[in-house]
Design an enzyme around this catalytic site. Structure first.
Site, short mmCIF file in Angstrom:
data_model
loop_
_atom_site.label_atom_id
_atom_site.label_comp_id
_atom_site.label_asym_id
_atom_site.label_seq_id
_atom_site.Cartn_x
_atom_site.Cartn_y
_atom_site.Cartn_z
N ASP A 100 0.82 -1.21 0.00
CA ASP A 100 0.00 0.00 0.00
C ASP A 100 0.85 1.26 0.00
O ASP A 100 2.09 1.20 0.04
CB ASP A 100 -0.87 0.03 1.27
N LYS A 133 -4.08 2.84 -2.59
CA LYS A 133 -5.24 3.67 -2.91
C LYS A 133 -4.97 5.06 -2.38
O LYS A 133 -4.39 5.25 -1.31
CB LYS A 133 -6.51 3.10 -2.27
N MET A 145 -9.25 8.98 8.22
CA MET A 145 -9.64 9.36 6.85
C MET A 145 -10.79 10.36 6.83
O MET A 145 -11.71 10.27 6.03
CB MET A 145 -10.03 8.10 6.05
#
Length: 498
Positions: free
Chosen positions: A37, A59, A174
């Site tokens: 990641d 991502k 997030m």
């Protein structure tokens, strides 16, 4: 049908390479394939085998991303091909990392897998920010929630009114882009507008930034400060404790960028120490060490053996090992080391140096040997080195053999490495060869603002030959001395610009 491989869902922690678990490092080193990641420490991937496949599947909000279904198909395909696969995920695989979905896919396909937990940002980034998520006097509970839910859900799965009443710390992953809406929902649910709040950007990384305000003002403050992902938000009385117990930004080199020019194989120890002091470290190796072919020296004929670097120790013992010999070959000899680093390298092989000078340069070793009787000496060193020591011993009537065990060659630097180094706050030089090859790469374009740090007078002389004056010279001519001198210089600098 061939037997399947095995998949390991591994948490890599929030970014600081020191937070990788021993099990994570072990599995990365053994993997055939690593699917990784964003924010995975470069040092973690450096531990992979040379023949391992390293595949980026990260991502990024608002940027290119690998769809989750394609990622899971890739996992299954490599496992079915009999490969050992590490799925390396930021933080912890099962804390807002979609590791549960990947585990389900593997279980459904009957692919054997294991889960290796990692340190999650909710406890790591807050700790690095000086914010304890629980505290006996301020919070007896903590809730972790995501500010980025599945967009296909018809409505939020979070009960914001209940969260507003939650009697403890709220940590939101997030949530930067939705911070205004999150704050509004908590205020509407009755959470006090004056409650302390913080946003932690790039938590645990050298560029960590912490913005504090109140629940009522944190969204506007974060916007004004242009906070960007990765970041998380924290709400609760514990945020106020940061004023007293923040530690990460108070380290002596916090906010400074230091370029390390020594050979990559030697740089890790220096880089680790600089990082522990808060520096952002650029590994820009200007040199590479290459061993030279040759037989093991016949040590029986010498009464003095001189080692002038830890690298020389390594190559000497490699040659001895190739001849089926070990430290016993030095029995009965006087062994001299140019400094404590070289002496430490000898100790690793079971040899205690008899002579270590107070000044860690050739002249210091000459002085330390002044009263040592020498008939025949071996000096094991690099191919290119000053002749101060052999000439001084020969002047005393000793027979001296100089054995070149390795040479230093240029390590070409990429344009991106050079660009980063030109903008560094400090560039460190640990030998004259690092000076020569680094500035051969840099060329005529000057360093923008870097202060030049020299390990000692020989390296400083190499800088002056280039028309450059060292800004910092170590009083003790070893890596620890260089770091002490750099820290002392940094203490006198104005605070770095945000």
């Amino acid at each position: 049908m061939s037997p399947s491989g095995r998949v390991y869902l591994v948490g890599a922690g929030p970014g600081d390479p020191g937070l990788l678990t021993a099990r994570a490092l072990e599995l990365i080193a053994a993997a055939d394939v690593v699917l990784y990641d964003r924010l995975i420490p470069a040092s973690a991937l450096a531990g992979a085998r040379e023949d391992a496949e390293l595949i980026y599947v990260g991502k990024e909000g608002g940027g290119p991303s690998v769809p989750q279904d394609r990622l899971e198909e890739t996992l299954l395909a490599y496992a079915r091909a009999g490969r050992t696969v590490v799925r390396l995920k930021g933080g912890d695989p099962f804390v807002f990392g979609r590791g549960g979905e990947e585990a389900e896919a593997l279980a459904h396909a009957e692919i054997p897998f294991e889960v290796v937990p990692g340190v999650t940002a909710g406890v790591a980034a807050t700790a690095y920010a000086g914010i304890p998520v629980t505290h006996r006097d301020a919070a007896s509970a903590v809730a972790f929630l995501t500010g980025h839910e599945d967009p296909t859900k018809p409505e939020s799965a979070l009960d914001w009114d209940a969260l507003a009443r939650f009697p403890g710390t709220l940590v939101v992953y997030m949530g930067v882009r939705r911070l205004p809406a999150i704050a509004e929902r908590l205020l509407a649910g009755g959470r006090a507008g004056e409650e302390p709040a913080a946003v932690i950007e790039r938590g645990t990384l050298p560029g960590q930034r912490v913005i504090t305000a109140t629940l009522e003002t944190i969204a506007a403050r974060a916007s004004a400060e242009e906070v960007r992902a990765p970041a998380l938000a924290v709400f609760g009385p514990v945020v106020a404790l940061r004023e007293r117990i923040a530690w990460f930004e108070r380290r002596p080199l916090a906010g400074l960028t230091v370029a390390v020019t020594r050979a990559r194989a030697q740089a890790s120890g220096l880089a680790a120490q600089l990082r522990s002091l808060g520096a952002t470290v650029l590994e820009t190796p200007a040199i590479r060490i290459v061993g030279l072919d040759g037989p093991a020296p016949e040590l029986e004929t010498y009464d003095l053996v001189c080692l002038t670097s830890p690298t020389g120790v390594r190559f000497l013992f490699e040659r001895l090992a190739s001849a089926g010999r070990d430290a016993r070959a030095l029995a009965g000899k006087q062994v001299a080391a140019i400094g404590p680093g070289t002496a430490a390298a000898l100790r690793e092989h079971g040899v205690i140096a008899d002579i270590v000078p107070e000044r860690f340069v050739a002249e210091g070793l000459v002085e330390a040997l002044a009263d040592v009787p020498v008939t025949r000496a071996l000096i094991a060193r690099a191919a290119e080195a000053r002749d101060v020591l052999p000439e001084a011993l020969r002047a005393r009537g000793a027979a001296v053999d100089v054995r070149a065990l390795y040479e230093t060659v240029a390590e070409p630097l990429s344009e991106s490495e050079l660009t980063a180094a030109r903008a560094a706050d400090y560039v460190t030089f640990t030998s004259s060869s690092t000076v020569r090859f680094f500035f051969d790469s840099v060329g005529a374009e000057p360093l923008a603002r870097a202060r030049l740090v020299s390990i000692g007078p020989v390296t400083s002389a190499a800088l002056r030959e280039r028309g450059l004056e060292p800004n910092v010279e170590a009083e003790r001519h070893d890596v620890d001395g260089l770091i002490d001198a750099l820290v002392a210089d940094a203490a006198g600098r104005p605070d770095p610009e945000p």
